[in-house]
Motif scaffolding. Structure first.
Motif, short mmCIF file in Angstrom:
data_model
loop_
_atom_site.label_atom_id
_atom_site.label_comp_id
_atom_site.label_asym_id
_atom_site.label_seq_id
_atom_site.Cartn_x
_atom_site.Cartn_y
_atom_site.Cartn_z
N MET A 1 27.43 0.32 -3.78
CA MET A 1 26.51 1.21 -3.06
C MET A 1 25.25 0.43 -2.68
N PRO A 2 24.77 0.57 -1.45
CA PRO A 2 23.59 -0.18 -1.03
C PRO A 2 22.34 0.23 -1.80
N GLU A 3 21.44 -0.72 -1.99
CA GLU A 3 20.11 -0.43 -2.49
C GLU A 3 19.18 -0.22 -1.31
N LEU A 4 18.22 0.68 -1.47
CA LEU A 4 17.20 0.88 -0.45
C LEU A 4 15.87 0.36 -0.98
N LEU A 5 15.31 -0.60 -0.25
CA LEU A 5 14.04 -1.23 -0.61
C LEU A 5 12.99 -0.84 0.43
N VAL A 6 11.95 -0.16 -0.01
CA VAL A 6 10.79 0.07 0.84
C VAL A 6 9.87 -1.13 0.68
N ASP A 7 9.50 -1.74 1.79
CA ASP A 7 8.84 -3.04 1.78
C ASP A 7 7.56 -2.97 2.61
N PHE A 8 6.41 -3.20 1.97
CA PHE A 8 5.14 -3.13 2.67
C PHE A 8 4.36 -4.43 2.53
N ILE A 9 3.63 -4.78 3.56
CA ILE A 9 2.66 -5.86 3.55
C ILE A 9 1.30 -5.21 3.77
N THR A 10 0.36 -5.38 2.84
CA THR A 10 -0.87 -4.59 2.90
C THR A 10 -2.11 -5.43 2.61
N SER A 11 -3.25 -4.88 3.02
CA SER A 11 -4.52 -5.35 2.49
C SER A 11 -4.67 -4.80 1.08
N LEU A 12 -5.66 -5.29 0.35
CA LEU A 12 -5.85 -4.83 -1.02
C LEU A 12 -6.13 -3.33 -1.08
N ASP A 13 -6.78 -2.80 -0.03
CA ASP A 13 -7.12 -1.38 -0.02
C ASP A 13 -6.06 -0.52 0.66
N GLY A 14 -4.85 -1.07 0.84
CA GLY A 14 -3.71 -0.25 1.22
C GLY A 14 -3.56 0.05 2.70
N HIS A 15 -4.11 -0.81 3.56
CA HIS A 15 -3.89 -0.67 4.98
C HIS A 15 -2.74 -1.57 5.43
N ALA A 16 -1.95 -1.05 6.39
CA ALA A 16 -0.82 -1.82 6.90
C ALA A 16 -1.24 -2.79 8.00
N SER A 17 -2.40 -2.56 8.59
CA SER A 17 -2.90 -3.44 9.64
C SER A 17 -4.40 -3.27 9.74
N GLY A 18 -5.03 -4.12 10.55
CA GLY A 18 -6.46 -4.01 10.76
C GLY A 18 -6.82 -4.51 12.14
N GLU A 19 -7.70 -3.80 12.80
CA GLU A 19 -8.09 -4.19 14.16
C GLU A 19 -8.78 -5.55 14.14
N GLY A 20 -8.28 -6.45 14.98
CA GLY A 20 -8.87 -7.78 15.06
C GLY A 20 -8.29 -8.79 14.09
N TRP A 21 -7.37 -8.34 13.24
CA TRP A 21 -6.74 -9.24 12.26
C TRP A 21 -5.39 -9.71 12.81
N PRO A 22 -5.03 -10.99 12.62
CA PRO A 22 -3.69 -11.45 13.01
C PRO A 22 -2.64 -10.98 12.02
N GLY A 23 -1.37 -11.21 12.35
CA GLY A 23 -0.30 -10.92 11.41
C GLY A 23 -0.50 -11.65 10.10
N PHE A 24 -0.09 -11.02 9.00
CA PHE A 24 -0.29 -11.56 7.66
C PHE A 24 -1.78 -11.79 7.37
N TRP A 25 -2.65 -11.13 8.13
CA TRP A 25 -4.10 -11.30 7.98
C TRP A 25 -4.51 -12.77 8.12
N GLY A 26 -3.63 -13.59 8.68
CA GLY A 26 -3.93 -15.00 8.86
C GLY A 26 -3.95 -15.80 7.56
N LEU A 27 -3.38 -15.23 6.50
CA LEU A 27 -3.51 -15.84 5.17
C LEU A 27 -2.17 -16.27 4.57
N GLU A 28 -1.10 -16.22 5.34
CA GLU A 28 0.19 -16.67 4.80
C GLU A 28 0.12 -18.17 4.51
N GLY A 29 0.78 -18.55 3.42
CA GLY A 29 0.81 -19.96 3.03
C GLY A 29 2.24 -20.45 2.90
#
Length: 201
Positions: free
Chosen positions: A1-29
């Protein structure tokens, strides 16, 4: 049976995006990007709004405020284009133009319930906050994973992830730090009928 994974990328305060911010908030390493490349094959679930945005990116549209995609963003969109995708929508019209995408007009909760009972492999969400909320309320989510980036987007944040959620107990099953600054936490969720007032300590 398949597993269902809910997957989020967030700021610390729980936003999924931010105006003026690049993808990954520009902080991916490099550690985080390597981990992304190691993810198992999955069928990605999304709603109409996420489909419109992501298929637009795949067709060459660039997010507001950017002249072009950064290589990391382009690689992420390309990988999603190659993957199997299911879109739940009553407003989109078939055939969908984004490669490897199936349109489902039936009720998303019942459709995912059927996918879990009759299939195999991993199901994972992409964005789609209202879809994720509905699937969690229905008790269909096996794992809940959040990758938190070290920013607080109090002034510019958009798409508050947890608004409208029920109370949920979370049992941690995995955690990891990438590049000394990005925190992954993964849980098994249990939707609560009410807070555990009066429960023994």
């Amino acid at each position: 049976m398949p597993e269902l994974l809910v997957d989020f990328i967030t700021s610390l305060d729980g936003h999924a995006s931010g105006e003026g911010w690049p993808g990954f908030w520009g902080l991916e390493g490099p550690e985080y990007l390597a981990w992304l490349g190691e993810q198992p094959e999955a069928t990605h679930l999304m709603g109409a709004n996420t489909y419109r945005q992501m298929s637009g990116f795949a067709a060459g549209e660039v997010p507001d405020g950017q002249d072009e995609f950064r290589p990391e963003e382009e690689a992420s969109v390309d990988e999603l284009t190659r993957a199997s995708k299911v879109v739940f929508s009553s407003s989109l019209q078939a055939p969908l133009t984004w490669a490897n995408t199936t349109l489902v007009r039936d009720d998303a909760v019942e459709a995912v319930r059927a996918m879990k009972s009759g299939g195999s492999g991993l199901l994972t969400t992409v964005g789609s906050l209202s879809l994720c909320r509905s699937l969690l309320r229905a008790g269909l989510v096996d794992r809940f994973r959040v990758v938190m980036f070290p920013v607080i987007t109090g002034a510019t944040g958009a798409e508050r992830i947890y608004d409208g959620y029920p109370d949920v107990a979370l049992e941690m099953v995995d955690h990891r730090t990438f590049d000394g600054r990005i925190q992954l936490v993964e849980y098994e969720p249990r939707v609560l009928d009410h807070p555990p007032l009066g429960a023994p300590a």
